[in-house]
Design an enzyme around this catalytic site. Structure first.
Site, PDB file in Angstrom:
ATOM      1  N   SER A 158      86.444  35.340  49.038  1.00  0.00           N
ATOM      2  CA  SER A 158      86.263  33.940  48.698  1.00  0.00           C
ATOM      3  C   SER A 158      84.835  33.590  48.309  1.00  0.00           C
ATOM      4  CB  SER A 158      86.677  33.093  49.905  1.00  0.00           C
ATOM      5  OG  SER A 158      85.797  33.332  51.010  1.00  0.00           O
ATOM      6  N   SER A 182      85.883  38.835  52.359  1.00  0.00           N
ATOM      7  CA  SER A 182      85.312  37.841  51.443  1.00  0.00           C
ATOM      8  C   SER A 182      83.820  37.976  51.166  1.00  0.00           C
ATOM      9  CB  SER A 182      85.586  36.433  51.964  1.00  0.00           C
ATOM     10  OG  SER A 182      86.940  36.124  51.817  1.00  0.00           O
TER      11      SER A 182
END
Length: 490
Positions: A158, A182
């Site tokens: 992310s 992430s």
């Protein structure tokens, strides 16, 4: 002034100390670079006025000989970290224009050490995604492109904004968070270095929660040394976070260049997946040879429960997300959509405020926590998690210092290429989720290129709170592989 953006943190620190340039000049060069690279969509909120103010303050302290270890170093901050008086949204509509009256522990430590805030960086909504396409501010573009193609590629997720900004020289380093990969996956997709520290090494206080037993903050930087410099400022005990561990923070930078002679490096047979691209297999073998040439010993190890890690992760993480995101209800802060009564107001606010991926994960999480399914799913996933942790403990008990694996199953893919099938997207985390499930540290280091000229990374997994070994080994790989910079097209 543009060449000021191409330095590493270590070089900039030296230049500031030698008075070759000022912190304000360094900051202005980065602000100009951010303005020129808006099409990458890495920043969701540049903060030029705050940056100049902090840079002037750093210059004044450097002049008096009082500059901290990061004095004058311009950084980008993932929009998951609360920044006092500066909008923090987790890239979700439901947080609207939320302006925190407090500062996250990690960022407050960076400011304590003299760093400069350039702005807030884009990420997947609530950190849920592997491509930075779920943000309410739109997708981030990777500064790398396939040879001979103009197709926009994802930077990974992310922490896609963090990785893209560091790779495109829009900041000298960035904060990021890692719940299932992430930090490491975007680092591998952009030829940057990302380390997910041991769970409890960096405070989670003031970071928007996704899955509280998995989330961990860490840096993304241009090289291994810079990651070590940032990590030292970010790490440390925080009484405000009950999962924060009270052990001394070592000088991570001192681990760079240390001999790795005699270290035992595990090569897990379970990471050799069916259909794994030949170039990933080749890179993995090359990485092992580089470590062997530096004096490390390679040993085959077994992590038998690896195949259950991804399904178990996609039960545990959504369950915790469902619980953590219950607070966004249109009552206390953020978006509120009107309704005939309080229940309808809740429903309307959450339906309007959350994007598709967040809604999907909240529904999965709520389902696996429900009365009839708690034992069948959530409880079993937690038992699998214990077995995954034990696999690693058994390896380390046999004298293995670190484990070498690929970081991702492929290079960066195109924006929109994998959005149709969520499961295909989730498979991007196949090499990274085990590390979060076991609470271990993991570092991704750029190690080579694929046939289309895109970067690929290798991952090193370490023993709990032994990030120093990862920095030493990572530096060996980095030295052998060399540095990779995307050709500028933006």
């Amino acid at each position: 002034m543009t060449d000021l953006t191409s330095m590493t943190i270590a070089e900039a620190r030296q230049g500031l100390a030698n008075k070759s340039f000022t912190a304000l000049e360094l900051t202005e060069a980065h602000l100009a670079a951010i303005e020129a690279a808006r099409m990458l969509n890495a920043y969701v909120l540049p903060t030029p006025d705050r940056a100049r103010e902090m840079a002037k303050d750093a210059d004044a302290k450097i002049a008096k000989g009082e500059g901290g270890p990061l004095a004058g170093i311009p950084l980008g901050i993932k929009d998951l970290f609360a920044t006092r008086d500066i909008r923090t949204t987790a890239c979700s509509k439901i947080l609207g224009n939320f302006i925190p009256p407090y500062e996250s522990t990690v960022t407050s430590q960076l400011w304590r050490d003299g760093a400069v805030l350039l702005g807030k960086l884009n990420n997947d909504e609530f950190a849920m995604g592997s491509s930075n396409e779920t943000s309410c501010f739109g997708p981030v573009t990777n500064p790398w492109r396939r040879g001979g193609s103009n197709t926009a590629l994802v930077p990974g997720g992310s922490s896609g904004g963090s990785a893209s900004a560091v790779a495109a020289l829009l900041c000298m380093g960035a904060t990021a968070t890692d719940t299932g990969g992430s930090i490491r996956q975007p680092a591998a997709f952009t030829a940057t270095v990302g380390i997910k520290p041991t769970y409890g090494r960096c405070s989670r206080w003031g970071i928007v929660a996704f899955a509280s037993s998995l989330d961990q903050a860490g840096p993304i930087a241009r090289n291994v040394r810079d990651a070590a410099i940032l990590m030292r400022s970010m790490a440390g005990h925080d009484p405000k976070d009950t999962t924060s561990v009270d052990i001394a923070v070592p000088d991570y930078e001192a681990a760079i260049g240390k001999s790795v002679k005699g270290m035992r490096i595990g090569i897990p047979k379970e990471y050799r997946l069916d259909g794994m691209p030949a170039e990933i297999e080749k890179l993995w073998s090359e990485g092992a040879e580089w470590l062997k040439a530096a004096g490390a010993e390679l040993v085959e190890v077994s992590l038998p429960h690896t195949k259950y890690a991804l399904p178990a992760y996609y039960i545990v993480a959504p369950a915790e997300a469902s619980s953590n995101l219950a607070r966004y209800d249109g009552v206390r802060y953020g978006l509120r959509e009107p309704g005939k009564n309080v229940i309808e107001m809740y429903e309307n606010s959450r339906a309007e405020g959350f994007g598709d991926e967040v809604r999907r994960r909240v529904m999965i999480g709520t389902y696996v926590l429900s009365a009839g399914y708690y034992d069948a799913y959530y409880l079993r996933a937690q038992k699998v998690r214990t077995l995954i942790k034990k696999d690693f403990e058994d390896c380390f008990a046999k004298g293995v210092h670190a484990i070498l694996t690929p970081a991702t199953p492929s290079a960066a893919f195109g924006v929109g290429e994998k959005g149709a099938d969520p499961v295909e997207m989730y498979l991007n985390d196949i090499f990274t989720v085990t590390v979060n499930m076991a609470g271990l540290p993991g570092i991704a280091v750029p190690s080579g290129m694929d046939a289309q000229g895109l970067p690929l990374g290798l991952q090193l997994i370490g023993r709990p709170f032994d990030e120093e070994t990862l920095f030493s080994l990572g530096a060996v790989i980095e030295q052998a592989a060399g540095h990779f910079t995307p050709p500028k097209w933006w």
